[in-house]
Design an enzyme around this catalytic site. Structure first.
Site, PDB file in Angstrom:
ATOM      1  N   CYS A 224      13.701  -0.955   5.198  1.00  0.00           N
ATOM      2  CA  CYS A 224      12.966  -1.144   6.456  1.00  0.00           C
ATOM      3  C   CYS A 224      11.463  -1.250   6.220  1.00  0.00           C
ATOM      4  CB  CYS A 224      13.281   0.008   7.410  1.00  0.00           C
ATOM      5  SG  CYS A 224      12.171   0.140   8.815  1.00  0.00           S
ATOM      6  N   GLY A 225      10.869  -2.372   6.655  1.00  0.00           N
ATOM      7  CA  GLY A 225       9.439  -2.585   6.476  1.00  0.00           C
ATOM      8  C   GLY A 225       8.591  -1.577   7.226  1.00  0.00           C
ATOM      9  N   HIS A 226       8.997  -1.231   8.457  1.00  0.00           N
ATOM     10  CA  HIS A 226       8.243  -0.252   9.244  1.00  0.00           C
ATOM     11  C   HIS A 226       8.298   1.122   8.587  1.00  0.00           C
ATOM     12  CE1 HIS A 226       7.523  -3.116  12.379  1.00  0.00           C
ATOM     13  NE2 HIS A 226       8.806  -3.289  12.616  1.00  0.00           N
ATOM     14  N   CYS A 227       9.443   1.451   7.962  1.00  0.00           N
ATOM     15  CA  CYS A 227       9.564   2.728   7.253  1.00  0.00           C
ATOM     16  C   CYS A 227       8.616   2.762   6.053  1.00  0.00           C
ATOM     17  CB  CYS A 227      11.000   2.944   6.780  1.00  0.00           C
ATOM     18  SG  CYS A 227      12.237   2.906   8.101  1.00  0.00           S
TER      19      CYS A 227
END
Length: 508
Positions: free
Chosen positions: A89-92
């Site tokens: 996950c990029g946001h993670c």
């Protein structure tokens, strides 16, 4: 560890190495690829040793939990903040360094707060137990009981939120030195000075409900009044940007007015959109946003635009937030239908209200007078919504499932004597793709019934004012000759949808 990579000149595959474990796994594939270079083997083994040293030297303060350790951790600690994440996950990945910095800063904080994380892709049972549907999702545990995390996604807002949840809503300021220290603790802080506790009631309620900003309070303290250069009762936002200080001019007994003032004053007059500021923008008390799409590579143009917007922004503090979005933010530009050649472009969006999100398009030259007039028309309620629409498909080309667009939606669903079921879908949605064969079969079933229309609309490319779509697929039923919309609540199978239509239809 820093991204290390190695690739032989022959057949050994290229792979990014991001952890010591990755590197060890990579080395285990030697036997499969007949690597004969002793030098290569020595180099990679040296990297394994370096990775182990680096990992030990940079031990994380964020505790990784598994099913085996989760229950014990949340039950044996009063306060635990847990991030459920996915490794891909990029946001993670964007949150990770901010989350770690917050954990480091809170390490010595009292009362003790455990900052933890769970790989939801590896710990499926935990993810299911806590209803994790997206990443990252943060949960706040108090004595084992879970609630939703409501703070931001950068170090400062995480720390502020945790302290607000574990201590008093406002820090007591006992003098000029404590005020200065408090002002230096964050980019923006709210300070209230009052003669007595009764005067402070609304301010403390605002502080209790605000998860983003740190609040400080002084009661019957002349030293703080003098240092703050105000006279009690007063509410002030001190900030390290713009004019540096904003004084509340409203009623200090009005909690809602104080909250709106603090929310609007604690951000820059014109705030750039980013993953770090998104929570502050969309999660704040100010729900109306003037969004200016710019090309950040054109620095002079952006600078002039900000000068133009400064005057109108000052007039709308606490009412309308001014936001700039770089044209490179493709998901945002696509949502608002803004193309690169359109920049600079202005949109106004209202995030609140029972009717859901509303968007408005600005046309004309961007200058202070025209922006001011645009905002005045918005406040007066005289602006027309900006709704996306594709071009309608000709009637002769329509199949068993009628393809709707924004432009013909109202005309079709309001046809006299027609019961209409509409699927609002997204082309990329996996659940929509799974439903498609069942929905097509439904269309085939009713193709000879002239009083029932089975329809669908791409809700990513078309919008209508009467329906707000928050997930895909969404099914809505429009009974014939009735001014109402019925939410679909049956099984998403051909038979389930047939039964639902038969139960709710008006036509024969």
């Amino acid at each position: 560890i820093p991204k290390l990579y190695y690739s032989s000149l022959n057949s050994f595959p290229f792979q990014f190495i991001t952890t010591a474990t990755d590197l060890k796994d990579y080395c285990r594939t030697f036997d499969q690829f007949k690597i004969r270079s002793v030098k290569m083997v020595k180099t990679l083994l040296a990297l394994v040793a370096a990775a182990a040293v680096f990992t030990a030297a940079t031990a994380e303060e964020v505790i990784a939990l598994t099913s085996a350790t989760f229950k014990e951790t949340i039950e044996n600690n009063e306060f635990v903040l847990v991030e459920f994440y996915a490794p891909w996950c990029g946001h993670c990945k964007a949150l990770a360094p901010e989350y770690e910095k917050a954990a480091v800063a809170l390490k010595e904080y009292e009362p003790k707060v455990v900052i933890a994380k769970v790989d939801a892709t590896a710990e499926g049972e935990l993810a299911t137990e806590f209803g994790i549907q997206g990443f990252p999702t943060l949960k706040w545990f108090v004595n084992g009981e879970a609630t939703e995390y409501g703070g931001g996604r950068d170090e400062a807002t995480i720390i502020s939120w945790v302290k607000k949840k574990t201590g008093p809503p406002a820090k007591t300021l006992d003098g000029a030195e404590s005020l200065e220290a408090f002002k230096d603790s964050a980019d923006a802080v709210a300070v209230g000075v009052f003669k007595d506790e009764e005067q402070a009631s609304a301010f403390l309620k605002a502080a209790q409900s605000d998860d983003d900003i740190a609040y400080g309070i002084a009661i019957d303290n002349n030293a703080v009044e003098k240092a703050a250069e105000v006279e009690a009762p007063a509410v002030v936002v001190f900030k390290k940007f713009d004019e540096g200080k904003a004084v509340f001019e409203g009623d200090v007994t009005d909690k809602a007015a104080i909250s709106k003032f603090v929310s609007g004053s604690s951000l820059p007059l014109i705030i750039p959109f980013s993953q770090e500021t998104a929570q502050k923008i969309f999660g704040g008390a100010v729900k109306s946003h003037l969004i200016v799409f710019v090309d950040e590579s054109k620095e002079d143009e952006v600078s002039e635009l900000k000068k133009t917007l400064t005057g109108p922004a000052k007039k709308q503090v606490g009412e309308i937030m001014f936001v700039t979005v770089d044209v490179a933010e493709e998901r945002v530009t696509e949502f608002f239908g803004v193309k690169k050649e359109d920049v600079p472009a202005v949109r106004l969006v209202n995030m609140g209200g029972d009717g859901g999100m509303k968007k408005y398009k600005f046309s004309g030259e961007i200058d202070e007078a025209s922006i001011t007039k645009f905002l005045e028309d918005y406040v007066a309620g005289s602006l027309a919504q900006d709704l996306k629409s594709e071009e309608p498909m000709p009637e002769e080309e329509q199949g068993n499932v009628y393809v709707l667009v924004g432009k013909n939606f109202d005309e079709v669903v309001n046809r006299p004597g027609k019961d209409v079921l509409v699927e609002f879908y997204a082309p990329w949605c996996g659940h929509c793709k799974k439903l498609e064969p069942e929905y097509n079969a439904l269309g085939e079933h009713f193709k000879d019934n002239e009083n029932i229309i089975i329809a669908k609309m791409d809700a990513t490319a078309n919008e209508v004012s009467s329906v707000q779509v928050s997930g895909f697929p969404t099914l809505k039923f429009f009974p014939a000759d009735k001014d109402e919309i019925v939410d679909f609540n049956g099984d998403r199978t051909k038979e389930g949808m047939i039964n639902f239509i038969e139960e709710n239809k008006v036509s024969n």
